[in-house]
Enzyme design. Structure first.
Site, PDB file in Angstrom:
ATOM      1  N   CYS A  67     -13.778 -21.885 -31.856  1.00 49.43           N
ATOM      2  CA  CYS A  67     -12.365 -22.028 -31.527  1.00 49.43           C
ATOM      3  C   CYS A  67     -12.089 -21.793 -30.044  1.00 49.43           C
ATOM      4  O   CYS A  67     -11.296 -22.506 -29.430  1.00 49.43           O
ATOM      5  CB  CYS A  67     -11.537 -21.086 -32.390  1.00 49.43           C
ATOM      6  SG  CYS A  67     -11.590 -21.527 -34.136  1.00 49.43           S
TER       7      CYS A  67
ATOM      8  N   GLU B  99      -6.956 -22.125 -35.450  1.00 44.20           N
ATOM      9  CA  GLU B  99      -6.846 -22.589 -34.063  1.00 44.20           C
ATOM     10  C   GLU B  99      -7.155 -24.083 -33.941  1.00 44.20           C
ATOM     11  O   GLU B  99      -6.441 -24.818 -33.255  1.00 44.20           O
ATOM     12  CB  GLU B  99      -7.815 -21.811 -33.151  1.00 44.20           C
ATOM     13  CG  GLU B  99      -7.571 -20.316 -33.124  1.00 44.20           C
ATOM     14  CD  GLU B  99      -8.445 -19.535 -34.100  1.00 44.20           C
ATOM     15  OE1 GLU B  99      -8.860 -18.427 -33.736  1.00 44.20           O
ATOM     16  OE2 GLU B  99      -8.712 -20.029 -35.214  1.00 44.20           O
TER      17      GLU B  99
ATOM     18  N   HIS C  68     -10.527 -23.921 -39.033  1.00 42.11           N
ATOM     19  CA  HIS C  68      -9.959 -22.641 -38.610  1.00 42.11           C
ATOM     20  C   HIS C  68      -8.530 -22.906 -38.125  1.00 42.11           C
ATOM     21  O   HIS C  68      -8.207 -24.014 -37.677  1.00 42.11           O
ATOM     22  CB  HIS C  68     -10.773 -22.044 -37.468  1.00 42.11           C
ATOM     23  CG  HIS C  68     -12.117 -21.539 -37.877  1.00 42.11           C
ATOM     24  ND1 HIS C  68     -12.796 -20.590 -37.149  1.00 42.11           N
ATOM     25  CD2 HIS C  68     -12.921 -21.845 -38.930  1.00 42.11           C
ATOM     26  CE1 HIS C  68     -13.955 -20.332 -37.728  1.00 42.11           C
ATOM     27  NE2 HIS C  68     -14.054 -21.088 -38.813  1.00 42.11           N
TER      28      HIS C  68
ATOM     29  N   CYS D 184     -13.110 -17.203 -32.430  1.00 42.13           N
ATOM     30  CA  CYS D 184     -14.570 -17.239 -32.509  1.00 42.13           C
ATOM     31  C   CYS D 184     -15.097 -18.217 -31.442  1.00 42.13           C
ATOM     32  O   CYS D 184     -14.300 -18.908 -30.790  1.00 42.13           O
ATOM     33  CB  CYS D 184     -14.998 -17.694 -33.906  1.00 42.13           C
ATOM     34  SG  CYS D 184     -14.649 -19.436 -34.239  1.00 42.13           S
TER      35      CYS D 184
END
Length: 156
Positions: A78, A47, A45, A75
């Protein structure tokens, strides 16, 4: 800073369009977009990738003097990484009522008494538009595939 995150989100071809930047002393030191599909890595992801880059650049995992700007509320995976990296603040664009883990669906901060500052809705309309466009195209593609499959089944 959010403008740069938005630019990155637009580069996440074939991915959910999320961009993230990490800032230290007013300068971007790390940036990334989602690359889960490209890297075949569930943790890729924006992040997480930005945190990894910042850690590499700074030579440490504690990022307490850094902030993150991200186009979508993080999420749980993250958010947990952000909290554990000890970032001082996160600024995000779009709220995520389904998976947002910094206040929308859940808030992970109280679990470990985190002092992480969070501010959502930064350039929210622009961030929402990128996500809306992506999911509209995704639905259209799926719809076309279903029609083609239905036609081939009725012809076959």
């Amino acid at each position: 800073m959010m403008l740069r995150a938005i630019e990155l989100a637009k580069k996440a071809h074939g991915e959910i369009p999320v961009g993230a930047v990490i800032v230290q002393d007013g300068k971007i030191i790390a940036s990334a977009c989602n690359r889960k599909e490209e890297l075949n890595d569930v943790s890729a992801h924006a992040e997480i990738l930005a945190i990894r880059e910042a850690e590499r650049i700074l030579g440490r995992w504690r990022l307490e003097d850094c902030t993150m700007y991200v186009t979508l509320e993080p999420c749980p995976m993250c958010a947990w990484a952000i909290i554990n990296a000890r970032l001082k603040a996160v600024y995000f664009g779009s709220y995520d009522a389904n998976y947002g883990a910094l206040g929308s669906a859940i808030d992970l901060r109280p679990l470990i008494n985190s002092k992480l500052q969070v501010c959502g809705g930064i350039m929210e309309d622009e961030c929402n538009e990128i996500l809306d466009d992506y999911f509209a195209k995704k639905r259209l593609t799926l719809s076309l595939r279903e029609r083609v499959q239905t036609l081939s089944e009725t012809e076959g």
